[in-house]
Design a protein around this motif. Structure first.
Motif, mmCIF file in Angstrom:
data_model
loop_
_atom_site.group_PDB
_atom_site.id
_atom_site.type_symbol
_atom_site.label_atom_id
_atom_site.label_comp_id
_atom_site.label_asym_id
_atom_site.label_seq_id
_atom_site.Cartn_x
_atom_site.Cartn_y
_atom_site.Cartn_z
ATOM 1 N N ALA A 1 75.708 121.808 -26.068
ATOM 2 C CA ALA A 1 76.163 121.277 -27.346
ATOM 3 C C ALA A 1 76.912 119.989 -27.080
ATOM 4 O O ALA A 1 77.468 119.804 -26.000
ATOM 5 N N PRO A 2 76.923 119.046 -28.035
ATOM 6 C CA PRO A 2 77.626 117.776 -27.817
ATOM 7 C C PRO A 2 79.090 118.012 -27.425
ATOM 8 O O PRO A 2 79.792 118.798 -28.049
ATOM 9 N N GLY A 3 79.513 117.339 -26.374
ATOM 10 C CA GLY A 3 80.906 117.396 -25.962
ATOM 11 C C GLY A 3 81.265 118.588 -25.106
ATOM 12 O O GLY A 3 82.402 118.717 -24.676
ATOM 13 N N SER A 4 80.315 119.516 -24.838
ATOM 14 C CA SER A 4 80.621 120.699 -24.034
ATOM 15 C C SER A 4 79.854 120.637 -22.725
ATOM 16 O O SER A 4 78.936 121.396 -22.486
ATOM 17 N N ILE A 5 80.216 119.683 -21.895
ATOM 18 C CA ILE A 5 79.512 119.484 -20.638
ATOM 19 C C ILE A 5 80.396 119.934 -19.487
ATOM 20 O O ILE A 5 81.508 119.452 -19.316
ATOM 21 N N TYR A 6 79.889 120.884 -18.721
ATOM 22 C CA TYR A 6 80.647 121.425 -17.598
ATOM 23 C C TYR A 6 79.808 121.365 -16.334
ATOM 24 O O TYR A 6 78.592 121.520 -16.377
ATOM 25 N N ILE A 7 80.477 121.174 -15.210
ATOM 26 C CA ILE A 7 79.806 121.255 -13.922
ATOM 27 C C ILE A 7 80.328 122.515 -13.247
ATOM 28 O O ILE A 7 81.533 122.776 -13.246
ATOM 29 N N ASN A 8 79.435 123.333 -12.732
ATOM 30 C CA ASN A 8 79.805 124.649 -12.238
ATOM 31 C C ASN A 8 79.907 124.657 -10.711
ATOM 32 O O ASN A 8 78.961 124.294 -10.019
ATOM 33 N N PHE A 9 81.062 125.104 -10.214
ATOM 34 C CA PHE A 9 81.340 125.069 -8.780
ATOM 35 C C PHE A 9 81.143 126.421 -8.087
ATOM 36 O O PHE A 9 81.440 126.549 -6.900
ATOM 37 N N GLU A 10 80.658 127.422 -8.783
ATOM 38 C CA GLU A 10 80.602 128.768 -8.200
ATOM 39 C C GLU A 10 79.810 128.811 -6.901
ATOM 40 O O GLU A 10 80.298 129.284 -5.871
ATOM 41 N N SER A 11 78.564 128.340 -6.935
ATOM 42 C CA SER A 11 77.722 128.389 -5.737
ATOM 43 C C SER A 11 78.295 127.530 -4.620
ATOM 44 O O SER A 11 78.264 127.902 -3.445
ATOM 45 N N MET A 12 78.827 126.369 -4.992
ATOM 46 C CA MET A 12 79.407 125.476 -4.000
ATOM 47 C C MET A 12 80.593 126.131 -3.298
ATOM 48 O O MET A 12 80.720 126.082 -2.073
ATOM 49 N N LEU A 13 81.482 126.779 -4.066
ATOM 50 C CA LEU A 13 82.639 127.454 -3.474
ATOM 51 C C LEU A 13 82.191 128.566 -2.536
ATOM 52 O O LEU A 13 82.707 128.698 -1.417
ATOM 53 N N ARG A 14 81.242 129.362 -2.981
ATOM 54 C CA ARG A 14 80.784 130.486 -2.153
ATOM 55 C C ARG A 14 80.209 129.979 -0.830
ATOM 56 O O ARG A 14 80.541 130.488 0.250
ATOM 57 N N ASP A 15 79.364 128.964 -0.892
ATOM 58 C CA ASP A 15 78.729 128.443 0.319
ATOM 59 C C ASP A 15 79.737 127.786 1.255
ATOM 60 O O ASP A 15 79.737 128.031 2.464
ATOM 61 N N GLN A 16 80.598 126.943 0.695
ATOM 62 C CA GLN A 16 81.554 126.209 1.514
ATOM 63 C C GLN A 16 82.552 127.133 2.196
ATOM 64 O O GLN A 16 82.851 126.988 3.383
ATOM 65 N N LEU A 17 83.094 128.090 1.465
ATOM 66 C CA LEU A 17 84.116 128.981 2.028
ATOM 67 C C LEU A 17 83.507 129.970 3.019
ATOM 68 O O LEU A 17 84.125 130.291 4.040
ATOM 69 N N ALA A 18 82.307 130.442 2.740
ATOM 70 C CA ALA A 18 81.652 131.352 3.684
ATOM 71 C C ALA A 18 81.398 130.648 5.012
ATOM 72 O O ALA A 18 81.573 131.232 6.088
ATOM 73 N N GLU A 19 81.005 129.382 4.946
ATOM 74 C CA GLU A 19 80.740 128.618 6.168
ATOM 75 C C GLU A 19 82.024 128.324 6.937
ATOM 76 O O GLU A 19 82.008 128.210 8.163
#
Length: 200
Positions: free
Chosen positions: A129-147
């Motif tokens: 929807a207009p104005g509701s733009i989010y970038i999701n860090f879930e996968s990035m956090l999981r990969d980075q912290l596991a490594e």
């Protein structure tokens, strides 16, 4: 990834102009650690506070995140079994692409942009929807912290561990040692004592 509905791992980029070269700073942004990072012995429990600092930069075909991630790490030393309370830090550089086959969404003053999605191809994406733009860090956090998890956590690099015979902490008693008795000589010593007794 961008979602229509905000998640615990979302950061709003509604204020970031998606024209190439624009940036948005992130300072002391706290998210809960997602599930599945390590295990009970060496891992980050789900829900642990993860602190994020960095910069989001819009490029021609996506958004580049460059930053630092901090998370508390609690475990025990693999050598001496003493508790470990420290912080894991990682410095990710992650690129989130605009997916060409996704529908368009209006951004800002009628500017048309592509929906952003992470490089995780298994993730869901939703129309925005207009104005509701989010970038999701879930996968990035999981990969980075596991490594970043240590394969063998140590309370210090030169940890001496525990005595293999009695279990005493050798870091606290570095001069501790046991007299090693050769089993073959012990048998001969026993025979000698027996013969001496018979002679008497």
């Amino acid at each position: 990834m961008v979602r229509e509905h905000e998640t615990p791992w979302s950061i709003s980029i509604s204020q970031l102009s998606l024209k190439a070269g624009k940036t948005q700073d992130i300072t002391d942004y706290v998210m809960p650690a997602p599930s599945g990072i390590g295990d009970e012995l060496v891992g980050i429990p789900e829900g642990t506070d993860v602190t994020i600092d960095g910069t989001l930069e819009s490029l021609a075909d996506g958004i580049l995140f460059t930053g630092t991630i901090h998370v508390p790490f609690n475990s025990e030393c693999a050598r001496c079994l003493e508790p470990i309370h420290t912080t894991i830090t990682t410095n990710p550089v992650v690129f989130f692409t605009y997916e060409e086959d996704m529908p368009k969404a209006h951004f800002g003053e009628g500017e048309e942009v592509d929906i952003i999605a992470s490089q995780d191809e298994t993730s869901d994406t939703y129309p925005l929807a207009p104005g509701s733009i989010y970038i999701n860090f879930e996968s990035m956090l999981r990969d980075q912290l596991a490594e970043a998890l240590p394969l063998q956590p140590l309370d210090r690099e030169d940890c001496l561990g525990l005595c293999s015979q009695c279990g005493i902490n050798l870091n606290e008693h570095p001069n501790h040692k046991h007299d090693v008795v050769n089993i073959q000589w012990a048998a001969l010593e026993g025979l000698k004592k027996k013969l001496e007794t018979e002679e008497k």
